[in-house]
Design an enzyme around this catalytic site. Structure first.
Site, PDB file in Angstrom:
ATOM      1  N   SER B  48       0.845  -1.191   0.000  1.00 40.91           N
ATOM      2  CA  SER B  48       0.000   0.000   0.000  1.00 40.91           C
ATOM      3  C   SER B  48       0.879   1.238   0.000  1.00 40.91           C
ATOM      4  O   SER B  48       1.944   1.251   0.608  1.00 40.91           O
ATOM      5  CB  SER B  48      -0.924  -0.009   1.221  1.00 40.91           C
ATOM      6  OG  SER B  48      -1.849   1.057   1.146  1.00 40.91           O
ATOM      7  N   GLU B  49       0.418   2.273  -0.700  1.00 44.13           N
ATOM      8  CA  GLU B  49       1.244   3.469  -0.902  1.00 44.13           C
ATOM      9  C   GLU B  49       1.666   4.149   0.393  1.00 44.13           C
ATOM     10  O   GLU B  49       2.645   4.903   0.413  1.00 44.13           O
ATOM     11  CB  GLU B  49       0.461   4.501  -1.728  1.00 44.13           C
ATOM     12  CG  GLU B  49       0.258   4.092  -3.147  1.00 44.13           C
ATOM     13  CD  GLU B  49      -1.014   4.662  -3.742  1.00 44.13           C
ATOM     14  OE1 GLU B  49      -0.966   5.065  -4.902  1.00 44.13           O
ATOM     15  OE2 GLU B  49      -2.041   4.690  -3.033  1.00 44.13           O
ATOM     16  N   ASN B  50       0.915   3.934   1.465  1.00 38.54           N
ATOM     17  CA  ASN B  50       1.258   4.609   2.708  1.00 38.54           C
ATOM     18  C   ASN B  50       2.285   3.835   3.526  1.00 38.54           C
ATOM     19  O   ASN B  50       2.483   4.092   4.699  1.00 38.54           O
ATOM     20  CB  ASN B  50       0.009   4.937   3.538  1.00 38.54           C
ATOM     21  CG  ASN B  50      -0.778   3.702   3.924  1.00 38.54           C
ATOM     22  OD1 ASN B  50      -0.849   2.743   3.155  1.00 38.54           O
ATOM     23  ND2 ASN B  50      -1.376   3.705   5.089  1.00 38.54           N
ATOM     24  N   ASN B  74      -4.235   2.801   2.178  1.00 41.66           N
ATOM     25  CA  ASN B  74      -4.274   4.179   1.710  1.00 41.66           C
ATOM     26  C   ASN B  74      -5.673   4.676   1.427  1.00 41.66           C
ATOM     27  O   ASN B  74      -5.846   5.768   0.902  1.00 41.66           O
ATOM     28  CB  ASN B  74      -3.352   4.386   0.499  1.00 41.66           C
ATOM     29  CG  ASN B  74      -3.886   3.701  -0.722  1.00 41.66           C
ATOM     30  OD1 ASN B  74      -4.402   2.602  -0.637  1.00 41.66           O
ATOM     31  ND2 ASN B  74      -3.775   4.335  -1.859  1.00 41.66           N
ATOM     32  N   GLY B 133      -1.337   7.884  -6.277  1.00 42.95           N
ATOM     33  CA  GLY B 133      -0.161   7.197  -6.797  1.00 42.95           C
ATOM     34  C   GLY B 133      -0.379   6.492  -8.115  1.00 42.95           C
ATOM     35  O   GLY B 133       0.471   5.711  -8.544  1.00 42.95           O
TER      36      GLY B 133
END
Lengths: 236, 223
Positions: B48-50, B74, B133
């Protein structure tokens, strides 16, 4: 003896002037968003701010339990303190009303949209003294418009420039009095990055301990980058 | 009204494309459902982008007593931890994306062109841009799978000759899975590999702007 503890969030933001640029290390949820510092900045009323971050006003419900709500940068927008936002998401997420979207659509706020990876790398570059970097992300899209491009080893890249700010507001899990910070889980996200890229970095934390109590191997943000620490008022 | 596949079935079909051990990023919407439909015996490493890698499923409404505010994806959904999970900061999360370390990303789309251009972040200059993203994912992941409805709510094709909406990335899509079809994006054009039961090739072509090449071994979508 280094002691970066400030008595309150209000005291920690007392010198943020009008027209300041402020990076906010928030994402989704009450434990990743510097609620006390954001509220203090709202109460201070500094205007014409430029905000930089990945969540600059989604409304305070994502990452909360059902019916729960936390303070997010949207309150600065609602209080008309912001002139520009540099972010990767200016609309709704999950169908909920978003303060940033409202401010953008009404023309109150200028938005610079940056791909999320590029935004994070620009902040990293800002803190790291890098003058600019080449990324393939955004080639062939609106993102490349007006920017220098270069072909390196047969592949096209866009030149992206660093981001720095006057102030950074972030939340961490624990700090020692020297400003060394530890985060927990996904609340880390962009906090270590914004901590390096601002002239004055302010962290609100759940617990403040004596130097030596944090294991050097697990410190995520060295106190070198941190100027002010404030203890949060809310329960986890 | 002929029956089309529902969102869960599209997600299930997308899950079949993922190989054991793959590192995968799932976008919002139908892609997010894929983590519930990974075939038994396969280990998929969710990214996940976070900055969380190797997490498990999203907690259901009745599991929220286990919710941890420091364990979200995210989209702000609470996650189940898994052994081997790790946390990184945001810049590192995108080292993994941009540096080509993701085996696949599954994204939604507004439009996909016959050359595999993707548009999925804005329909007009007048609406608030929501990028996130997606551009990084489309460029960085080794394979880009699009899951989406075949047509808009007004019945217009979403698979088009050229995208009219602002692009997310050029020539990045490898596979399109819709409620009517599974289509490979190749150098020679779009190849219809599988179709929804009860639909003919002609009916699907009528809802698709570019000419589809029909695979010699065309079959029905099966799970």
């Amino acid at each position: 003896m280094i002691n970066k503890v400030f008595p309150s969030a209000d005291a920690a933001v007392a010198d943020i002037p009008d027209e300041a640029s402020v990076m906010i290390g928030a994402y989704m949820g009450p434990t990743t968003t510097p609620q006390n510092l954001i509220l203090a900045l709202r109460n201070r009323g500094a205007r014409e701010l430029t905000l930089v971050g990945v969540n600059l006003g989604l409304g305070g419900m994502l990452g909360a339990k059902p019916g729960g709500r936390y303070i997010d940068p949207g309150i600065l927008l609602e209080n008309k303190q912001v002139k520009k936002c540099i972010t990767s998401w200016a609309g709704k997420l999950g169908g909920q009303a978003a303060p940033l979207e409202k401010a953008y659509l009404s023309g109150e706020v200028e938005v610079e949209i940056v791909p999320m990876g590029t935004l994070l790398e620009r902040i990293r570059a800002g803190g790291a003294g890098i003058g600019g970097f080449y990324t393939p992300v955004g080639m062939g899209t609106l993102i490349e418009v007006g920017k220098e491009k270069k072909i390196i080893n047969g592949k096209e890249y866009i030149l992206e420039l660093p981001l720095r700010a006057d102030f950074a507001l972030l939340k961490a899990y624990k700090a020692d009095k020297m400003g060394n910070l530890v985060y927990r889980g996904t609340s880390r996200y962009n906090c270590p990055l914004v901590a390096t890229a601002a002239r004055v970095t302010i962290a609100e934390v759940y617990e403040i301990v004596e130097p030596g109590e944090l294991d050097p191997d697990v410190i995520h943000t060295p106190g070198v980058y941190v100027n002010r620490i404030v203890k949060v008022t809310e329960e986890r | 009204m002929k029956v089309r596949l529902d969102r869960e079935v599209i997600a299930m079909r997308a899950g079949k494309e993922l190989l054991d051990g793959w590192v995968v990023n799932l976008g919002f919407g139908i892609p997010a459902l894929v983590c519930n439909y990974v075939p038994k015996g396969k280990t998929i490493i969710n990214h996940s982008e976070n900055g969380i890698i190797g997490y498990g499923s999203i907690l259901a409404e009745d599991e929220l007593d286990r919710a941890d505010y420091d364990l979200v994806d995210n989209g702000g959904h609470f996650l189940t931890p898994l052994p081997g999970m790790c946390i990184v900061d945001g810049a590192e999360a995108f080292v993994m994306v941009r540096g080509g370390h993701l085996d696949a990303t599954i994204l939604g789309a507004l439009q996909v062109s016959e050359r595999g251009d993707l548009a999925n972040w804005m329909t007009s200059e007048r609406e608030a841009p929501t990028l996130g993203g997606a551009m990084d994912m489309a460029v960085g992941a080794k394979m880009t799978i699009i899951t989406m409805e075949h047509t808009t709510t007004r019945g217009e094709p979403k698979i088009v000759k050229r995208c009219t909406y602002p692009l997310t990335a050029k020539e990045c899509v490898d596979l399109i899975i819709t409620d009517l079809a599974v289509i490979d994006v190749t150098e020679n054009g779009l190849v219809l590999r599988e179709k929804c039961p009860g639909w003919t090739v002609e009916e699907i072509q009528a809802l698709t702007e570019p000419r589809l090449i029909v695979a010699k071994d065309l079959k029905e979508i099966e799970l």
